[in-house]
Design a protein around this motif. Structure first.
Motif, PDB file in Angstrom:
ATOM      1  N   GLY A 134       0.876  -1.235   0.070  1.00 48.31           N
ATOM      2  CA  GLY A 134      -0.060  -0.076  -0.126  1.00 48.31           C
ATOM      3  C   GLY A 134       0.773   1.164  -0.045  1.00 48.31           C
ATOM      4  N   VAL A 135       0.097   2.439   0.354  1.00 45.54           N
ATOM      5  CA  VAL A 135       0.702   3.862   0.393  1.00 45.54           C
ATOM      6  C   VAL A 135       0.356   4.374   1.701  1.00 45.54           C
ATOM      7  N   SER A 136       1.319   5.153   2.179  1.00 53.96           N
ATOM      8  CA  SER A 136       1.238   6.114   3.464  1.00 53.96           C
ATOM      9  C   SER A 136       1.437   7.590   3.173  1.00 53.96           C
ATOM     10  N   VAL A 137       0.497   8.350   3.560  1.00 55.89           N
ATOM     11  CA  VAL A 137       0.844  10.036   3.705  1.00 55.89           C
ATOM     12  C   VAL A 137       0.902  10.125   5.083  1.00 55.89           C
ATOM     13  N   HIS A 138       2.269  11.013   5.221  1.00 55.81           N
ATOM     14  CA  HIS A 138       2.701  11.264   6.639  1.00 55.81           C
ATOM     15  C   HIS A 138       3.184  12.718   6.692  1.00 55.81           C
ATOM     16  N   PHE A 139       3.315  13.208   7.807  1.00 55.29           N
ATOM     17  CA  PHE A 139       3.970  14.592   8.068  1.00 55.29           C
ATOM     18  C   PHE A 139       5.491  14.219   7.892  1.00 55.29           C
ATOM     19  N   VAL A 140       6.181  15.140   7.571  1.00 57.37           N
ATOM     20  CA  VAL A 140       7.903  14.822   7.448  1.00 57.37           C
ATOM     21  C   VAL A 140       8.323  15.508   8.682  1.00 57.37           C
ATOM     22  N   THR A 141       9.223  14.713   9.282  1.00 61.90           N
ATOM     23  CA  THR A 141      10.116  14.804  10.355  1.00 61.90           C
ATOM     24  C   THR A 141      11.581  14.580  10.052  1.00 61.90           C
ATOM     25  N   GLU A 142      12.318  14.826  10.925  1.00 65.51           N
ATOM     26  CA  GLU A 142      13.682  14.759  10.906  1.00 65.51           C
ATOM     27  C   GLU A 142      13.957  13.091  10.493  1.00 65.51           C
ATOM     28  N   GLU A 143      13.193  12.215  10.834  1.00 70.89           N
ATOM     29  CA  GLU A 143      13.461  10.714  10.809  1.00 70.89           C
ATOM     30  C   GLU A 143      13.048  10.386   9.289  1.00 70.89           C
ATOM     31  N   LEU A 144      13.800   9.816   8.304  1.00 71.59           N
ATOM     32  CA  LEU A 144      13.242   9.528   6.968  1.00 71.59           C
ATOM     33  C   LEU A 144      12.136   8.311   7.047  1.00 71.59           C
ATOM     34  N   ASP A 145      10.913   8.980   6.427  1.00 75.49           N
ATOM     35  CA  ASP A 145      10.022   8.181   6.145  1.00 75.49           C
ATOM     36  C   ASP A 145       9.409   7.699   7.568  1.00 75.49           C
ATOM     37  N   GLY A 146       9.564   8.642   8.663  1.00 69.52           N
ATOM     38  CA  GLY A 146       9.156   8.216   9.897  1.00 69.52           C
ATOM     39  C   GLY A 146       8.247   9.269  10.458  1.00 69.52           C
ATOM     40  N   GLY A 147       7.780  10.186  10.011  1.00 65.17           N
ATOM     41  CA  GLY A 147       6.793  11.145  10.479  1.00 65.17           C
ATOM     42  C   GLY A 147       5.699  10.559  10.650  1.00 65.17           C
ATOM     43  N   PRO A 148       4.626  11.031  11.654  1.00 66.75           N
ATOM     44  CA  PRO A 148       3.430  10.387  11.826  1.00 66.75           C
ATOM     45  C   PRO A 148       2.449  10.427  10.682  1.00 66.75           C
TER      46      PRO A 148
END
Length: 212
Positions: A134-148
């Motif tokens: 699947g696919v995820s939409v998330h907020f961007v944080t300093e962690e690569l592909d790790g935001g909420p």
């Protein structure tokens, strides 16, 4: 109407889906600029055809990632965005850049995060013998592909699937859910809190709004 700047590196299919949703009144915002780190990509042509300002800032002209991101930040800010949307922007962003846009930058990633951060997600799902992807939409944080995570969409994996088959199936979902999440943000329903992504006053779970 919220001002949206989109960052791309290639064909810009998610950017185009977002632009079309904005033009159809399905998003309470307007794409005011599309910026690419690569010249002569199809996404820039699509944006220009839609009457949207475009710009190219090549990372190859900068000695370090930090210098590039500092210049990119200046370029993005020149369009006074309320929201920055990463749509196939194939760059790992520096901590300073992500902090500058904290709470107002979104990304779409072709996996069911936290699975398969990084690249080659479709093949990795196939190699693992997964039954769904699947696919995820998330907020961007300093962690690569790790935001909420805000929203996920799932697709089945069939026995004879290739990575290209899976990519096409995922793309269909990407073009549906990314404009929806952008609309949530632009209409004031979605924000990032210290605890995570919040939609309509409710804290979202680890798998986002569509968590089973």
């Amino acid at each position: 109407m919220k001002r949206i700047v989109v960052l791309i590196s290639g064909s810009g299919t998610n950017m185009q889906a977002l632009v079309e949703a904005c033009q159809a009144g399905k998003v309470a915002g307007q794409v005011v600029a599309v910026i690419s780190n690569k010249a002569e990509v199809a996404g820039l042509e699509k944006a220009a055809a839609a009457g949207i300002a475009t710009a190219v800032l090549s990372h190859r002209e900068f000695a370090t990632r930090e210098l590039y991101d500092a210049q990119l930040q200046q370029l993005v800010d020149s369009y006074q965005p309320d929201l920055v949307v990463l749509a196939g922007f194939m760059r790992i962003l520096t901590a300073d850049f992500t902090r500058h846009y904290h709470g107002r930058m979104l990304n779409i990633h072709p996996s069911l995060l936290p699975k398969y951060k990084g690249v080659n997600t479709h093949q990795r799902a196939l190699d693992a013998g997964d039954e769904e992807h699947g696919v995820s939409v998330h907020f961007v944080t300093e962690e690569l592909d790790g935001g909420p995570v805000i929203l996920q969409a799932k697709v089945p994996i069939f026995a004879d699937d290739t990575a290209a088959d899976l990519q096409a199936r995922v793309h269909t979902q990407e073009h549906a859910i990314y404009p929806l999440v952008v609309h949530w943000f632009c209409s004031g329903r979605l924000h990032l809190s210290a605890a995570g992504a919040v939609l309509d006053g409710q804290l979202l779970g680890p798998a986002g709004y569509a968590e089973d």
